[in-house]
Design an enzyme around this catalytic site. Structure first.
Site, PDB file in Angstrom:
ATOM      1  N   ILE A  18      16.100  77.284  83.502  1.00 49.42           N
ATOM      2  CA  ILE A  18      17.273  76.787  84.233  1.00 49.42           C
ATOM      3  C   ILE A  18      17.562  75.313  83.907  1.00 49.42           C
ATOM      4  N   GLU A  27      20.083  73.983  66.476  1.00 48.39           N
ATOM      5  CA  GLU A  27      20.373  74.232  65.051  1.00 48.39           C
ATOM      6  C   GLU A  27      20.837  75.694  64.929  1.00 48.39           C
ATOM      7  N   GLU A  41      23.006  70.655  69.834  1.00 43.19           N
ATOM      8  CA  GLU A  41      22.944  71.751  70.828  1.00 43.19           C
ATOM      9  C   GLU A  41      22.280  72.993  70.252  1.00 43.19           C
ATOM     10  N   THR A  43      16.008  65.101  72.483  1.00 41.22           N
ATOM     11  CA  THR A  43      15.451  65.205  71.125  1.00 41.22           C
ATOM     12  C   THR A  43      14.569  63.997  70.807  1.00 41.22           C
TER      13      THR A  43
HETATM   14  C1  LIG Z   1      33.967  68.965  79.614  1.00 43.01           C
HETATM   15  C2  LIG Z   1      34.422  68.908  78.221  1.00 43.01           C
HETATM   16  C3  LIG Z   1      33.260  69.075  77.259  1.00 43.01           C
HETATM   17  C4  LIG Z   1      33.844  69.169  75.925  1.00 43.01           C
HETATM   18  C5  LIG Z   1      32.780  69.320  74.877  1.00 43.01           C
HETATM   19  C6  LIG Z   1      33.503  69.553  73.676  1.00 43.01           C
HETATM   20  C7  LIG Z   1      33.088  69.210  72.527  1.00 43.01           C
HETATM   21  C8  LIG Z   1      31.790  68.539  72.283  1.00 43.01           C
HETATM   22  C9  LIG Z   1      32.018  67.455  71.356  1.00 43.01           C
HETATM   23  C10 LIG Z   1      31.125  66.641  71.025  1.00 43.01           C
HETATM   24  C11 LIG Z   1      29.748  66.815  71.452  1.00 43.01           C
HETATM   25  C12 LIG Z   1      29.175  65.509  71.528  1.00 43.01           C
HETATM   26  C13 LIG Z   1      27.949  65.327  71.420  1.00 43.01           C
HETATM   27  C14 LIG Z   1      26.909  66.318  71.156  1.00 43.01           C
HETATM   28  C15 LIG Z   1      25.757  66.062  72.041  1.00 43.01           C
HETATM   29  C16 LIG Z   1      24.584  66.781  71.597  1.00 43.01           C
HETATM   30  C17 LIG Z   1      23.584  66.893  72.397  1.00 43.01           C
HETATM   31  C18 LIG Z   1      22.323  67.590  72.016  1.00 43.01           C
HETATM   32  O1  LIG Z   1      22.152  68.040  70.923  1.00 43.01           O
HETATM   33  S1  LIG Z   1      21.179  67.719  73.253  1.00 43.01           S
HETATM   34  C19 LIG Z   1      19.810  68.489  72.544  1.00 43.01           C
HETATM   35  C20 LIG Z   1      20.056  69.929  72.269  1.00 43.01           C
HETATM   36  N1  LIG Z   1      18.845  70.551  71.872  1.00 43.01           N
HETATM   37  C21 LIG Z   1      18.764  71.834  71.673  1.00 43.01           C
HETATM   38  O2  LIG Z   1      19.732  72.552  71.770  1.00 43.01           O
HETATM   39  C22 LIG Z   1      17.392  72.350  71.386  1.00 43.01           C
HETATM   40  C23 LIG Z   1      17.408  73.764  70.913  1.00 43.01           C
HETATM   41  N2  LIG Z   1      16.225  74.432  71.390  1.00 43.01           N
HETATM   42  C24 LIG Z   1      16.225  75.243  72.462  1.00 43.01           C
HETATM   43  O3  LIG Z   1      17.269  75.452  73.091  1.00 43.01           O
HETATM   44  C25 LIG Z   1      14.939  75.854  72.823  1.00 43.01           C
HETATM   45  O4  LIG Z   1      13.846  75.188  72.423  1.00 43.01           O
HETATM   46  C26 LIG Z   1      14.789  77.278  72.316  1.00 43.01           C
HETATM   47  C27 LIG Z   1      15.013  77.375  70.817  1.00 43.01           C
HETATM   48  C28 LIG Z   1      15.824  78.123  73.068  1.00 43.01           C
HETATM   49  C29 LIG Z   1      13.395  77.782  72.637  1.00 43.01           C
HETATM   50  O5  LIG Z   1      13.054  77.319  73.913  1.00 43.01           O
HETATM   51  P1  LIG Z   1      11.615  77.505  74.486  1.00 43.01           P
HETATM   52  O6  LIG Z   1      11.571  76.912  75.828  1.00 43.01           O
HETATM   53  O7  LIG Z   1      10.595  77.084  73.521  1.00 43.01           O
HETATM   54  O8  LIG Z   1      11.667  79.068  74.583  1.00 43.01           O
HETATM   55  P2  LIG Z   1      10.569  80.150  74.651  1.00 43.01           P
HETATM   56  O9  LIG Z   1      10.253  80.584  73.263  1.00 43.01           O
HETATM   57  O10 LIG Z   1       9.479  79.697  75.544  1.00 43.01           O
HETATM   58  O11 LIG Z   1      11.402  81.267  75.433  1.00 43.01           O
HETATM   59  C30 LIG Z   1      12.493  81.838  74.872  1.00 43.01           C
HETATM   60  C31 LIG Z   1      13.092  82.634  76.026  1.00 43.01           C
HETATM   61  O12 LIG Z   1      13.852  81.739  76.798  1.00 43.01           O
HETATM   62  C32 LIG Z   1      15.184  82.214  76.834  1.00 43.01           C
HETATM   63  N3  LIG Z   1      16.075  81.056  76.880  1.00 43.01           N
HETATM   64  C33 LIG Z   1      16.065  79.974  76.080  1.00 43.01           C
HETATM   65  N4  LIG Z   1      17.072  79.157  76.446  1.00 43.01           N
HETATM   66  C34 LIG Z   1      17.694  79.738  77.475  1.00 43.01           C
HETATM   67  C35 LIG Z   1      18.814  79.370  78.269  1.00 43.01           C
HETATM   68  N5  LIG Z   1      19.489  78.237  78.043  1.00 43.01           N
HETATM   69  N6  LIG Z   1      19.193  80.205  79.255  1.00 43.01           N
HETATM   70  C36 LIG Z   1      18.530  81.376  79.474  1.00 43.01           C
HETATM   71  N7  LIG Z   1      17.459  81.773  78.751  1.00 43.01           N
HETATM   72  C37 LIG Z   1      17.064  80.959  77.767  1.00 43.01           C
HETATM   73  C38 LIG Z   1      15.337  82.978  75.559  1.00 43.01           C
HETATM   74  O13 LIG Z   1      16.412  83.851  75.608  1.00 43.01           O
HETATM   75  C39 LIG Z   1      14.029  83.678  75.470  1.00 43.01           C
HETATM   76  O14 LIG Z   1      14.073  84.759  76.356  1.00 43.01           O
HETATM   77  P3  LIG Z   1      13.211  86.060  76.046  1.00 43.01           P
HETATM   78  O15 LIG Z   1      11.775  85.650  75.954  1.00 43.01           O
HETATM   79  O16 LIG Z   1      13.724  86.596  74.767  1.00 43.01           O
HETATM   80  O17 LIG Z   1      13.498  86.950  77.210  1.00 43.01           O
HETATM   81  C1  LIG Z   2      25.676  64.346  65.923  1.00 46.19           C
HETATM   82  C2  LIG Z   2      24.433  64.665  66.706  1.00 46.19           C
HETATM   83  C3  LIG Z   2      24.385  64.351  68.043  1.00 46.19           C
HETATM   84  C4  LIG Z   2      23.234  64.616  68.793  1.00 46.19           C
HETATM   85  N1  LIG Z   2      23.198  64.254  70.098  1.00 46.19           N
HETATM   86  C5  LIG Z   2      22.065  64.452  70.810  1.00 46.19           C
HETATM   87  C6  LIG Z   2      21.997  64.056  72.181  1.00 46.19           C
HETATM   88  O1  LIG Z   2      22.943  63.513  72.734  1.00 46.19           O
HETATM   89  N2  LIG Z   2      20.849  64.250  72.847  1.00 46.19           N
HETATM   90  C7  LIG Z   2      19.779  64.834  72.261  1.00 46.19           C
HETATM   91  O2  LIG Z   2      18.753  64.975  72.926  1.00 46.19           O
HETATM   92  N3  LIG Z   2      19.815  65.241  70.973  1.00 46.19           N
HETATM   93  C8  LIG Z   2      20.926  65.066  70.235  1.00 46.19           C
HETATM   94  N4  LIG Z   2      20.991  65.485  68.926  1.00 46.19           N
HETATM   95  C9  LIG Z   2      19.826  66.126  68.320  1.00 46.19           C
HETATM   96  C10 LIG Z   2      20.028  67.612  68.068  1.00 46.19           C
HETATM   97  O3  LIG Z   2      20.098  68.323  69.268  1.00 46.19           O
HETATM   98  C11 LIG Z   2      18.914  68.153  67.185  1.00 46.19           C
HETATM   99  O4  LIG Z   2      18.968  67.476  65.957  1.00 46.19           O
HETATM  100  C12 LIG Z   2      19.070  69.645  67.002  1.00 46.19           C
HETATM  101  O5  LIG Z   2      18.742  70.327  68.189  1.00 46.19           O
HETATM  102  C13 LIG Z   2      18.211  70.192  65.838  1.00 46.19           C
HETATM  103  O6  LIG Z   2      16.886  69.889  66.005  1.00 46.19           O
HETATM  104  P1  LIG Z   2      16.018  69.201  64.842  1.00 46.19           P
HETATM  105  O7  LIG Z   2      16.706  67.969  64.428  1.00 46.19           O
HETATM  106  O8  LIG Z   2      14.646  69.111  65.363  1.00 46.19           O
HETATM  107  O9  LIG Z   2      16.068  70.212  63.644  1.00 46.19           O
HETATM  108  P2  LIG Z   2      14.855  71.015  63.047  1.00 46.19           P
HETATM  109  O10 LIG Z   2      14.393  71.992  64.051  1.00 46.19           O
HETATM  110  O11 LIG Z   2      13.846  70.103  62.483  1.00 46.19           O
HETATM  111  O12 LIG Z   2      15.607  71.787  61.894  1.00 46.19           O
HETATM  112  C14 LIG Z   2      15.282  71.687  60.483  1.00 46.19           C
HETATM  113  C15 LIG Z   2      15.324  73.094  59.862  1.00 46.19           C
HETATM  114  O13 LIG Z   2      14.283  73.866  60.417  1.00 46.19           O
HETATM  115  C16 LIG Z   2      14.766  75.129  60.827  1.00 46.19           C
HETATM  116  N5  LIG Z   2      13.994  75.614  61.980  1.00 46.19           N
HETATM  117  C17 LIG Z   2      13.459  74.876  62.981  1.00 46.19           C
HETATM  118  N6  LIG Z   2      12.849  75.681  63.871  1.00 46.19           N
HETATM  119  C18 LIG Z   2      12.994  76.934  63.446  1.00 46.19           C
HETATM  120  C19 LIG Z   2      12.611  78.196  63.959  1.00 46.19           C
HETATM  121  N7  LIG Z   2      11.948  78.325  65.087  1.00 46.19           N
HETATM  122  N8  LIG Z   2      12.954  79.295  63.251  1.00 46.19           N
HETATM  123  C20 LIG Z   2      13.649  79.183  62.100  1.00 46.19           C
HETATM  124  N9  LIG Z   2      14.057  78.009  61.578  1.00 46.19           N
HETATM  125  C21 LIG Z   2      13.728  76.894  62.240  1.00 46.19           C
HETATM  126  C22 LIG Z   2      16.227  74.880  61.192  1.00 46.19           C
HETATM  127  O14 LIG Z   2      16.983  76.074  61.109  1.00 46.19           O
HETATM  128  C23 LIG Z   2      16.628  73.853  60.133  1.00 46.19           C
HETATM  129  O15 LIG Z   2      17.028  74.537  58.972  1.00 46.19           O
HETATM  130  C24 LIG Z   2      22.121  65.218  68.166  1.00 46.19           C
HETATM  131  C25 LIG Z   2      22.173  65.543  66.802  1.00 46.19           C
HETATM  132  C26 LIG Z   2      23.309  65.270  66.078  1.00 46.19           C
HETATM  133  C27 LIG Z   2      23.334  65.626  64.609  1.00 46.19           C
END
Ligand SMILES: CCCCC/C=C\C/C=C\C/C=C\CC/C=C/C(=O)SCCNC(=O)CCNC(=O)[C@H](O)C(C)(C)COP(=O)(O)OP(=O)(O)OC[C@H]1O[C@@H](n2cnc3c(N)ncnc32)[C@H](O)[C@@H]1OP(=O)(O)O
Ligand SMILES: Cc1cc2nc3c(=O)[nH]c(=O)nc-3n(C[C@H](O)[C@H](O)[C@H](O)COP(=O)(O)OP(=O)(O)OC[C@H]3O[C@@H](n4cnc5c(N)ncnc54)[C@H](O)[C@@H]3O)c2cc1C
Length: 642
Positions: free
Chosen positions: A257, A407, A405, A123
């Site tokens: 992937i 929004e 992971e 992010t």
């Molecule tokens: C071992 C013990 C573990 C225990 C854990 C337990 C608890 C956890 C406790 C605490 C957690 C601690 C910390 C938290 C750490 C947090 C980390 C993070 O937040 S890391 C950052 C995470 N960021 C995101 O999740 C970003 C979200 N955005 C996306 O995933 C993508 O941008 C999005 C929205 C999917 C779009 O991707 P994009 O590449 O732009 O997609 P396209 O529009 O080009 O294509 C969409 C097509 O791709 C398919 N797709 C997307 N993702 C996947 C996937 N993962 N696998 C397969 N396919 C995927 C999607 O279905 C679309 O397919 P179609 O075109 O519809 O066929």
């Molecule tokens: C506690 C915590 C731990 C984290 N840990 C990590 C980490 O370890 N590594 C890492 O890389 N990141 C981490 N993150 C970041 C996190 O993965 C992002 O904040 C999250 O994926 C949301 O993205 P954003 O902040 O850009 O939200 P935004 O996308 O800016 O969301 C703002 C608003 O816009 C809306 N929105 C955005 N796009 C769309 C769309 N296409 N369609 C409709 N609505 C939309 C959302 O629904 C939301 O209401 C962490 C965040 C938190 C809070």
């Protein structure tokens, strides 16, 4: 029951053994209540315990067993995080899934031995959701065979990654890969951030902590910038994608992937959420059976607040959800492990199904967990608002899951894409091509629900009703979307105009999956008494959930008003049936007092004495007169008296 919750008798027994060992090791206990510590003190305390754990882990658990590790972590380090939270949750999983065998041999043993600490940096300040618009670049320099990482502007700073700010010295960094001026999109790179001896940031790296958050403050979520920072070509994680020395790009077998580390957490976090929900409910339910307030019958003494139907209605449906999430989560982890194994050997055919399922589940489960924890807090009245309950911390950590992971709205829309594709198959007469998770979309449903008409039908009629509403909403939202496109609307515009309806379909589909997972588990249970207790909980679950989504079934007459009354009566009936078991249903999770960290939720129920003790230990009570009084308030009052 503990065996049902944790997966087997062996697991439940091991948890007990681990908790008992930890109870005997004071060096692993919080040296004072966490709410009385500053953020710096908490981080220090956590690092202290973490290093002792690293030394002594082998005496307490089998370190190769993730479930034992997770339990140890919850007991000793707690849910506010720790300096290596992301190391285990994302760094190692990313390397395991995305690094080649050769790269794994180089980095994984070091990571597992804790010679290095890593995180997952994806992010940025300007973008988190839309990965295609991340701005960090990794440009291939053919002459030196290096990638040059660069942060072109402030919005490109990595922002949020856990433990990036201060603790990690390595990270898997996601950056747009550019070779010979062509952008190949976001890819993961192994990047050293700090000197291994001094822990100072390496030249070209700007790094730090992003400041305090709503909760989870032991984790140093960080920022990171690169100034033309060079890494070897071989630091691109090359299990699925390769770049050869001459810049030739070999594409992966599936475009997404590289997103596997996110799917990993989405799959594993479900049971984590169930645990947090059950913890908050354990605190609230225990307290509710200690707290006496008011009378139901004026001729009788004051009752435990758990006797009030409103209190039961506030807490018991969430107890059912906690169990449902735990069971659905266990199934999801199994599916994830299976898909991961297939992916590693090149079969990517199940990735879309897994992505759709985990996207929906993480959204519904985190949202409902947040709702349940907040109700648990309110159920504790004033004392719920005190940090002594610890519920506010549980809430803050849990709802982070609505955002990280992916929004929640965005992830529901990902599932909706899958549902709309499935609806298109149904509409074009190709229902036989539907995957098992959506096969019900192709099945003709009865005109009305038979919920109150077939006695002893088990849960079949309920499942059918959930299937009916989910199918109807999916087809309705898909029709709306296809209709707009037929009228000439561009695909993306049409999608946006239907997105509320699409997300409703995603939620209904996911709630159906959760109900089915609960039913599957109850059907498998052999022990009569356990089955009976869980069947009561399942009755409450299906009726409560159905009532919650009843409008979808009422609007086409699938459910009648009298059936709704029946469902409501069933909810009240099962609230009463569950009451005698309520505390046990949560005690069965076997959280120790050390793990719960709650004065209100103590196992011995000795709440008032300990609340007073807790308050007296507040740092504010070290002196009778604070310097804020001597310096400001006292002079103010004296001046006013003149
Ligand atoms: C071992 C013990 C573990 C225990 C854990 C337990 C608890 C956890 C406790 C605490 C957690 C601690 C910390 C938290 C750490 C947090 C980390 C993070 O937040 S890391 C950052 C995470 N960021 C995101 O999740 C970003 C979200 N955005 C996306 O995933 C993508 O941008 C999005 C929205 C999917 C779009 O991707 P994009 O590449 O732009 O997609 P396209 O529009 O080009 O294509 C969409 C097509 O791709 C398919 N797709 C997307 N993702 C996947 C996937 N993962 N696998 C397969 N396919 C995927 C999607 O279905 C679309 O397919 P179609 O075109 O519809 O066929
Ligand atoms: C506690 C915590 C731990 C984290 N840990 C990590 C980490 O370890 N590594 C890492 O890389 N990141 C981490 N993150 C970041 C996190 O993965 C992002 O904040 C999250 O994926 C949301 O993205 P954003 O902040 O850009 O939200 P935004 O996308 O800016 O969301 C703002 C608003 O816009 C809306 N929105 C955005 N796009 C769309 C769309 N296409 N369609 C409709 N609505 C939309 C959302 O629904 C939301 O209401 C962490 C965040 C938190 C809070």
């Amino acid at each position: 029951m503990a065996a049902q919750i944790w997966g087997s008798e062996k697991r439940a027994r091991r948890r007990r053994e681990i908790s008992a060992k930890i109870a005997q090791m004071p060096e692993l206990h919080d040296s004072k209540p966490l709410p009385f510590m500053t953020r710096e003190e908490k981080i220090m305390e956590s690092a202290r315990k973490l290093t002792i754990l690293t030394e002594k882990m082998g005496q307490i658990i089998d370190p190769t067993d993730p479930a034992e590790l997770y339990h140890l972590n919850n007991e000793v380090l707690g849910l506010e995080g720790n300096p290596m939270a992301l190391h285990g949750v994302m760094f190692i999983p990313a390397l395991s899934a995305q690094a080649s065998d050769e790269q794994q041999a180089k980095w994984l043993p070091r990571a597992l031995r804790r010679e290095i600490i890593g995180t997952y940096a994806q992010t940025e300040l300007g973008h988190g959701t839309n990965l295609q618009n991340l701005e960090t670049t990794a440009t291939y320099d053919l002459a030196t065979q290096e990638f040059v990482l660069h942060t072109p502007q402030i919005t490109a700073l990595k922002w949020w990654p856990g433990n990036l700010g201060k603790s990690s010295n390595y990270a898997v960094v996601v950056a747009h890969m550019i070779i010979k001026a062509k952008n190949y999109g976001p890819h993961p790179f192994m990047v050293q951030l700090r000197d291994e001896k001094t822990h100072e940031p390496l030249p070209g790296i700007t790094i730090g902590d992003i400041g305090p958050k709503m909760a989870y403050n032991i984790v140093d979520n960080g920022f990171l910038g690169f100034n033309k920072y060079r890494i070897p070509r071989t630091n691109l994680l090359m299990r699925h994608t390769k770049v050869e020395a001459d810049g030739t790009y070999i594409k992966p077998p599936h475009a997404k992937i590289n997103y596997s580390a996110m799917v990993h957490v989405r799959a594993y976090m479900l049971t984590g959420q169930a645990i947090m929900l059950a913890s908050a409910l354990n605190i609230a339910t225990r307290y509710s059976s200690v707290r006496r307030q008011g009378q139901i019958d004026k001729s009788q003494p004051e009752v435990k607040v758990l006797e009030y139907q409103t209190q039961q209605h506030r807490l018991f449906p969430s107890i059912a959800r906690a169990y449902a999430f735990q069971f659905a989560g266990a199934e999801t982890v199994k599916l994830y492990e299976h898909v991961l194994k297939e992916m590693k050997s090149g079969n990517v055919s199940l990735m879309a199904d897994l992505h759709a399922l985990t996207s929906g589940l993480k959204s519904v489960v985190t949202y409902q967990t947040g709702e349940g924890i907040e109700q648990a807090r309110m159920a504790c009245g004033g004392h719920g608002y005190s940090m002594a309950s610890y519920i506010s911390e549980i809430y803050g950590v849990a709802i982070g899951g609505c955002t990280y992971e992916g929004e929640n709205m965005v992830m529901l829309l990902q599932l909706a894409r899958y549902l709309v594709k499935s609806a298109a198959l149904v509409k074009s007469g190709q229902s036989s091509k539907l995957g098992p998770l959506v096969a019900y979309l192709g099945v003709k449903s009865e005109p009305t629900s038979l919920i109150d008409r077939i006695p002893n039908s088990g849960f079949t009629e309920y499942v059918k009703t959930f299937q009916h509403v989910s199918k109807r909403q999916t087809l309705k939202a898909a029709d709306m979307f296809f209709g707009l496109m037929e009228k000439g609307e561009k695909r993306e515009i049409a999608w946006n105009k239907c997105s509320v309806e699409l997300n409703r379909a995603s939620r209904l589909h996911t709630r159906l999956f959760i109900v089915e997972a609960f039913v599957r588990r109850v059907n498998e249970i052999a022990d009569i008494r356990i089955k009976e207790a869980l069947t009561d909980l399942l009755h409450l679950h299906v009726n409560y959930e159905l009532l919650d989504i009843a409008s979808y079934a009422l609007e086409d007459g699938f459910l009648s008003a009298s059936q709704l009354d029946y469902i409501r009566d069933q909810v009240y009936l099962y609230l009463g049936k569950i009451r005698p078991n309520a505390v046990s249903l949560l005690d069965s999770w076997e959280f120790s007092d050390i793990e719960l960290r709650s004065v209100l939720g103590r196992r011995d129920g000795n709440v008032y004495e300990n609340l007073f003790k807790w308050a007296k230990s507040s740092p504010l009570n070290k002196t009778d007169v604070l310097s804020s009084v001597t310096q400001y308030l006292k002079p103010m009052m004296e001046k006013a008296r003149l």
